[in-house]
Scaffold this active site. Structure first.
Site, PDB file in Angstrom:
ATOM      1  N   LYS A 112       3.113  -4.363   6.946  1.00 56.05           N
ATOM      2  CA  LYS A 112       3.205  -4.545   5.199  1.00 56.05           C
ATOM      3  C   LYS A 112       4.661  -4.091   5.257  1.00 56.05           C
ATOM      4  O   LYS A 112       4.795  -4.404   4.553  1.00 56.05           O
ATOM      5  CB  LYS A 112       2.275  -3.704   4.479  1.00 56.05           C
ATOM      6  CG  LYS A 112       0.867  -4.415   4.730  1.00 56.05           C
ATOM      7  CD  LYS A 112       0.220  -3.007   3.510  1.00 56.05           C
ATOM      8  CE  LYS A 112      -1.595  -3.804   3.579  1.00 56.05           C
ATOM      9  NZ  LYS A 112      -1.586  -4.662   3.137  1.00 56.05           N
ATOM     10  N   ASP A 125       2.601   8.380  11.124  1.00 54.63           N
ATOM     11  CA  ASP A 125       1.782   9.147  11.273  1.00 54.63           C
ATOM     12  C   ASP A 125       0.590   8.775  10.051  1.00 54.63           C
ATOM     13  O   ASP A 125      -0.334   9.456  10.178  1.00 54.63           O
ATOM     14  CB  ASP A 125       1.914  10.789  11.741  1.00 54.63           C
ATOM     15  CG  ASP A 125       2.304  11.371  10.035  1.00 54.63           C
ATOM     16  OD1 ASP A 125       2.850  10.306   8.826  1.00 54.63           O
ATOM     17  OD2 ASP A 125       2.441  12.324  10.920  1.00 54.63           O
ATOM     18  N   SER A 174       0.605  -0.992  -0.044  1.00 51.34           N
ATOM     19  CA  SER A 174       0.177   0.272  -0.247  1.00 51.34           C
ATOM     20  C   SER A 174       0.435   1.153   0.221  1.00 51.34           C
ATOM     21  O   SER A 174       1.893   1.285   0.616  1.00 51.34           O
ATOM     22  CB  SER A 174      -1.124   0.131   1.432  1.00 51.34           C
ATOM     23  OG  SER A 174      -1.660   0.915   1.427  1.00 51.34           O
TER      24      SER A 174
END
Ligand code: NAP
Length: 291
Positions: A179, A164, A157
């Site tokens: 991930k 943050d 992604s």
């Protein structure tokens, strides 16, 4: 000797699609099936997902393996799928569930015009991003390596360079952190790889837009540029990456239909982005570094 379920059909290259019951994963499965070079084997978690995929595509039962890789026989499920495979596409992810009561303040905020009130999410206890996006993906990479798989295409992604990022706050899951850790593990594995970081995923038709690549979340700094991409275009990137984009990691978005030229030449697309996403910031960070 390869078992019947894992043998390449007609000399085609066997491609394992983990998460083949998911929205992007099922599109990858169908595109691989339609490609004469490849033969797909899907790994799904439920008989219901298997039935849907068999019904939708007409593939033989043996081309879909059902199993929970986080369960007690997870490694065996993966080894069964991976034996004799040329490539693996990882399209799995922890999936957050909305907390129904958190919708009340969201609805009230809509009525009163208050901004910034968002619903709250949670993950199932044993299916947090740490389990699914780190441990589960690490298991897949380990099994791929053990079974001589040549190439791994990993759908990650965009946002991973931003500690943050809002996505990390969902369900206290730090999903992008986990991930990215799996991505780093893949890079270090010695396997060939393509890591694809899509922007926001949409269920729009694929093949109608110009796909644009960049690195290191630069797209997120551009407040006016595209930030999303159809799942079908991500699936196409996955399939194209099986034979190209060796040892590459990039972000991807798609322009609006009618803006730019729909992407058809993927070799040129990959060649045009000469940079790779940088993971060196993880070296200095104890919580992100190599394990
Ligand atoms: P999706 O439809 O939500 O599918 C997720 C997949 O992960 C499903 O196949 C699901 O399996 C599997 N999964 C969930 N929990 C699992 C577990 N405990 N063990 C093993 N597998 C598990 O996916 P998507 O929205 O198409 O997204 C594809 C990828 O793109 C994901 O990595 C996602 O994080 C990433 N991404 C999403 C967005 C977005 O806007 N949504 C943006 C950028 C990147 P079952 O089918 O068995 O449930």
């Amino acid at each position: 000797m390869l078992s019947k379920t894992t043998m390449a059909v007609d000399g085609k290259q066997k491609v394992v699609i983990k998460g083949a019951g998911g929205r992007t994963g099922s599109l990858v499965f169908k595109k691989v099936l339609a490609n004469p070079t490849y033969d797909p084997v899907g790994v799904v978690r439920s008989e219901a997902s298997k039935s849907t995929l068999v019904k939708d595509t007409g593939v033989a039962d043996s081309q879909i393996i059902v199993g929970d890789i986080l369960g007690s026989n997870g490694a065996a499920v993966l080894d069964k799928a991976m034996a004799g495979a040329d490539s693996l596409v990882i399209a799995t992810s922890a999936v957050p569930k909305i907390k129904p009561l958190s919708l009340i303040p969201v609805i009230l905020a809509k009525i009163t015009g208050k901004e910034g009130v968002r619903p709250k999410f949670t993950f199932k206890e044993d299916q947090m991003p740490e389990q699914v996006d780190w441990i589960g993906q690490k298991m897949q990479i380990d099994s791929a390596k053990k079974n001589g798989v040549r190439k791994v295409v990993l759908v990650g992604s965009m946002g991973g360079t931003q500690k943050d990022n809002f996505l990390n706050t969902i369900g206290d899951g730090n999903i992008l952190v986990w991930k990215r850790r799996a991505e780093r593990y893949l890079i270090d594995s010695g396997l060939d790889y393509t890591i694809i970081h899509p922007g926001g995923l949409k269920d729009d038709e694929g093949g109608l837009r110009e796909i644009v690549l960049n690195v290191n979340d630069i797209f997120l700094d551009d407040k006016t540029g595209p930030r999303s991409i159809p799942r079908a275009d991500v699936a196409e990137l996955c399939v194209q990456s099986l034979g190209m984009a060796s040892r590459r990691a990039f972000d991807c978005v798609a322009r609006a239909v009618g803006e730019g030229t729909p992407t058809t030449d993927f070799k040129a697309l990959f060649a045009g982005m000469t940079k790779n996403c940088d993971y060196s910031d993880m070296d200095a960070d104890e919580t992100l570094g190599r394990l």
